[in-house]
Design a protein around this motif. Structure first.
Motif, PDB file in Angstrom:
ATOM      1  N   ALA A 117      -3.835  -4.006  -0.263  1.00  8.97           N
ATOM      2  CA  ALA A 117      -2.706  -3.711  -1.141  1.00  8.97           C
ATOM      3  C   ALA A 117      -3.183  -3.235  -2.504  1.00  8.97           C
ATOM      4  O   ALA A 117      -2.599  -2.322  -3.092  1.00  8.97           O
ATOM      5  CB  ALA A 117      -1.823  -4.946  -1.308  1.00  8.97           C
ATOM      6  N   THR A 118      -4.243  -3.849  -3.018  1.00  7.63           N
ATOM      7  CA  THR A 118      -4.679  -3.536  -4.387  1.00  7.63           C
ATOM      8  C   THR A 118      -5.565  -2.292  -4.456  1.00  7.63           C
ATOM      9  O   THR A 118      -5.488  -1.547  -5.429  1.00  7.63           O
ATOM     10  CB  THR A 118      -5.406  -4.732  -5.015  1.00  7.63           C
ATOM     11  N   TYR A 119      -6.398  -2.048  -3.459  1.00  6.52           N
ATOM     12  CA  TYR A 119      -7.281  -0.879  -3.505  1.00  6.52           C
ATOM     13  C   TYR A 119      -6.517   0.442  -3.575  1.00  6.52           C
ATOM     14  O   TYR A 119      -6.912   1.329  -4.335  1.00  6.52           O
ATOM     15  CB  TYR A 119      -8.247  -0.876  -2.322  1.00  6.52           C
ATOM     16  N   PRO A 120      -5.444   0.623  -2.806  1.00 10.25           N
ATOM     17  CA  PRO A 120      -4.700   1.882  -2.952  1.00 10.25           C
ATOM     18  C   PRO A 120      -4.162   2.076  -4.378  1.00 10.25           C
ATOM     19  O   PRO A 120      -4.183   3.190  -4.908  1.00 10.25           O
ATOM     20  CB  PRO A 120      -3.557   1.754  -1.943  1.00 10.25           C
ATOM     21  N   ALA A 121      -3.718   1.001  -5.003  1.00  7.86           N
ATOM     22  CA  ALA A 121      -3.227   1.101  -6.379  1.00  7.86           C
ATOM     23  C   ALA A 121      -4.380   1.428  -7.326  1.00  7.86           C
ATOM     24  O   ALA A 121      -4.246   2.280  -8.216  1.00  7.86           O
ATOM     25  CB  ALA A 121      -2.534  -0.196  -6.789  1.00  7.86           C
ATOM     26  N   ALA A 138       0.832  -1.200   0.000  1.00 10.88           N
ATOM     27  CA  ALA A 138       0.000   0.000   0.000  1.00 10.88           C
ATOM     28  C   ALA A 138       0.870   1.256   0.000  1.00 10.88           C
ATOM     29  O   ALA A 138       0.567   2.233  -0.703  1.00 10.88           O
ATOM     30  CB  ALA A 138      -0.937  -0.005   1.200  1.00 10.88           C
ATOM     31  N   ALA A 139       1.970   1.221   0.757  1.00 14.68           N
ATOM     32  CA  ALA A 139       2.892   2.363   0.772  1.00 14.68           C
ATOM     33  C   ALA A 139       3.510   2.566  -0.603  1.00 14.68           C
ATOM     34  O   ALA A 139       3.642   3.704  -1.071  1.00 14.68           O
ATOM     35  CB  ALA A 139       3.987   2.143   1.825  1.00 14.68           C
ATOM     36  N   ILE A 140       3.870   1.489  -1.263  1.00 11.26           N
ATOM     37  CA  ILE A 140       4.436   1.586  -2.615  1.00 11.26           C
ATOM     38  C   ILE A 140       3.389   2.125  -3.584  1.00 11.26           C
ATOM     39  O   ILE A 140       3.680   2.981  -4.425  1.00 11.26           O
ATOM     40  CB  ILE A 140       5.003   0.229  -3.066  1.00 11.26           C
ATOM     41  N   ALA A 141       2.146   1.639  -3.485  1.00 13.24           N
ATOM     42  CA  ALA A 141       1.078   2.107  -4.371  1.00 13.24           C
ATOM     43  C   ALA A 141       0.850   3.606  -4.219  1.00 13.24           C
ATOM     44  O   ALA A 141       0.569   4.295  -5.209  1.00 13.24           O
ATOM     45  CB  ALA A 141      -0.207   1.352  -4.083  1.00 13.24           C
ATOM     46  N   ASN A 187       6.655   8.459  -6.340  1.00 17.48           N
ATOM     47  CA  ASN A 187       7.718   8.082  -7.273  1.00 17.48           C
ATOM     48  C   ASN A 187       7.559   6.671  -7.841  1.00 17.48           C
ATOM     49  O   ASN A 187       8.394   6.234  -8.627  1.00 17.48           O
ATOM     50  CB  ASN A 187       9.086   8.207  -6.601  1.00 17.48           C
ATOM     51  N   THR A 188       6.526   5.962  -7.434  1.00 18.41           N
ATOM     52  CA  THR A 188       6.328   4.609  -7.947  1.00 18.41           C
ATOM     53  C   THR A 188       5.971   4.671  -9.423  1.00 18.41           C
ATOM     54  O   THR A 188       5.040   5.389  -9.803  1.00 18.41           O
ATOM     55  CB  THR A 188       5.216   3.879  -7.172  1.00 18.41           C
ATOM     56  N   PRO A 189       6.686   3.929 -10.256  1.00 18.62           N
ATOM     57  CA  PRO A 189       6.361   3.913 -11.693  1.00 18.62           C
ATOM     58  C   PRO A 189       4.931   3.440 -11.927  1.00 18.62           C
ATOM     59  O   PRO A 189       4.443   2.536 -11.252  1.00 18.62           O
ATOM     60  CB  PRO A 189       7.371   2.917 -12.274  1.00 18.62           C
ATOM     61  N   ILE A 190       4.268   4.050 -12.892  1.00 21.59           N
ATOM     62  CA  ILE A 190       2.875   3.731 -13.180  1.00 21.59           C
ATOM     63  C   ILE A 190       2.699   2.264 -13.546  1.00 21.59           C
ATOM     64  O   ILE A 190       1.660   1.670 -13.245  1.00 21.59           O
ATOM     65  CB  ILE A 190       2.308   4.665 -14.273  1.00 21.59           C
ATOM     66  N   GLU A 191       3.701   1.660 -14.158  1.00 20.42           N
ATOM     67  CA  GLU A 191       3.604   0.238 -14.518  1.00 20.42           C
ATOM     68  C   GLU A 191       3.443  -0.636 -13.275  1.00 20.42           C
ATOM     69  O   GLU A 191       2.706  -1.621 -13.287  1.00 20.42           O
ATOM     70  CB  GLU A 191       4.846  -0.226 -15.305  1.00 20.42           C
ATOM     71  N   ILE A 192       4.131  -0.262 -12.213  1.00 20.21           N
ATOM     72  CA  ILE A 192       4.034  -1.016 -10.965  1.00 20.21           C
ATOM     73  C   ILE A 192       2.657  -0.804 -10.343  1.00 20.21           C
ATOM     74  O   ILE A 192       2.037  -1.749  -9.848  1.00 20.21           O
ATOM     75  CB  ILE A 192       5.169  -0.629  -9.993  1.00 20.21           C
ATOM     76  N   VAL A 193       2.170   0.417 -10.386  1.00 19.29           N
ATOM     77  CA  VAL A 193       0.841   0.702  -9.835  1.00 19.29           C
ATOM     78  C   VAL A 193      -0.207  -0.107 -10.598  1.00 19.29           C
ATOM     79  O   VAL A 193      -1.095  -0.715  -9.993  1.00 19.29           O
ATOM     80  CB  VAL A 193       0.531   2.209  -9.893  1.00 19.29           C
ATOM     81  N   ARG A 194      -0.091  -0.157 -11.916  1.00 18.38           N
ATOM     82  CA  ARG A 194      -1.037  -0.942 -12.723  1.00 18.38           C
ATOM     83  C   ARG A 194      -0.950  -2.434 -12.391  1.00 18.38           C
ATOM     84  O   ARG A 194      -1.963  -3.113 -12.261  1.00 18.38           O
ATOM     85  CB  ARG A 194      -0.765  -0.728 -14.211  1.00 18.38           C
ATOM     86  N   ASP A 195       0.276  -2.931 -12.267  1.00 22.14           N
ATOM     87  CA  ASP A 195       0.456  -4.344 -11.934  1.00 22.14           C
ATOM     88  C   ASP A 195      -0.175  -4.670 -10.582  1.00 22.14           C
ATOM     89  O   ASP A 195      -0.901  -5.647 -10.448  1.00 22.14           O
ATOM     90  CB  ASP A 195       1.948  -4.701 -11.926  1.00 22.14           C
ATOM     91  N   LEU A 196       0.099  -3.829  -9.618  1.00 19.51           N
ATOM     92  CA  LEU A 196      -0.424  -4.047  -8.270  1.00 19.51           C
ATOM     93  C   LEU A 196      -1.949  -3.950  -8.254  1.00 19.51           C
ATOM     94  O   LEU A 196      -2.624  -4.756  -7.613  1.00 19.51           O
ATOM     95  CB  LEU A 196       0.188  -3.028  -7.308  1.00 19.51           C
ATOM     96  N   ALA A 197      -2.496  -3.024  -8.996  1.00 15.83           N
ATOM     97  CA  ALA A 197      -3.954  -2.838  -9.037  1.00 15.83           C
ATOM     98  C   ALA A 197      -4.656  -4.058  -9.619  1.00 15.83           C
ATOM     99  O   ALA A 197      -5.793  -4.364  -9.251  1.00 15.83           O
ATOM    100  CB  ALA A 197      -4.304  -1.598  -9.841  1.00 15.83           C
ATOM    101  N   GLY A 198      -3.989  -4.778 -10.499  1.00 10.12           N
ATOM    102  CA  GLY A 198      -4.617  -5.911 -11.164  1.00 10.12           C
ATOM    103  C   GLY A 198      -4.392  -7.255 -10.510  1.00 10.12           C
ATOM    104  O   GLY A 198      -4.924  -8.268 -10.970  1.00 10.12           O
ATOM    105  N   ARG A 199      -3.667  -7.299  -9.434  1.00 10.20           N
ATOM    106  CA  ARG A 199      -3.375  -8.577  -8.778  1.00 10.20           C
ATOM    107  C   ARG A 199      -4.575  -9.062  -7.974  1.00 10.20           C
ATOM    108  O   ARG A 199      -5.138  -8.323  -7.182  1.00 10.20           O
ATOM    109  CB  ARG A 199      -2.144  -8.456  -7.897  1.00 10.20           C
TER     110      ARG A 199
END
Length: 132
Positions: free
Chosen positions: A114-118, A88-91, A95-107
């Motif tokens: 963890a996924t809702y913040p993304a 959640a902190a990473i999401a 500075n978190t790359p958008i690709e990581i946010v997208r990956d995390l959101a879709g898990r």
């Protein structure tokens, strides 16, 4: 800060942290106290999975670059099996790359904490694009 007395501490009988450890945590919470990114990276490596709540504070630090967040993302996914707060902190980290946010959101295998913040961050980005 790399000395064990600062980052490895057992709570006392009164459920309090020892003073040095508590002071260290307080400085991590206070983002007006600057840390060199290299020190934060060393702390993350030294602490590893020993104190997940301390890792959460480290991953909230504004000094972490997108490269550092990307480097630690695979390990954070492993830690995510124990606690979602690091992810959640990473999401939420700017500075978190958008690709990581997208990956995390879709898990689907991770807790929603963890996924809702993304997902929320992606929605906020999309709203920002349509409001222009």
């Amino acid at each position: 800060m790399l000395a064990e007395e600062f980052h490895r501490a057992e709570v006392t009988d009164l459920a309090l942290y020892p003073p040095k450890f508590g002071a260290f945590r307080d400085t991590l919470i206070d983002h007006s106290v600057a840390y060199p990114e290299a020190v934060l990276v060393k702390l993350i490596k030294v602490i590893s999975g020993d104190d997940l709540s301390l890792l959460e504070l480290l991953f909230q630090r504004p000094e972490l670059t997108s490269e550092t967040l990307a480097d630690f993302y695979p390990q954070a996914l492993v830690w995510g099996n124990q606690t979602y707060t690091i992810l959640a902190a990473i999401a939420n980290h700017p500075n978190t790359p958008i690709e990581i946010v997208r990956d995390l959101a879709g898990r689907k295998e991770l807790p929603v904490g963890a996924t809702y913040p993304a997902q929320h961050r992606l929605e906020k980005i999309e709203r920002g694009k349509t409001n222009r």
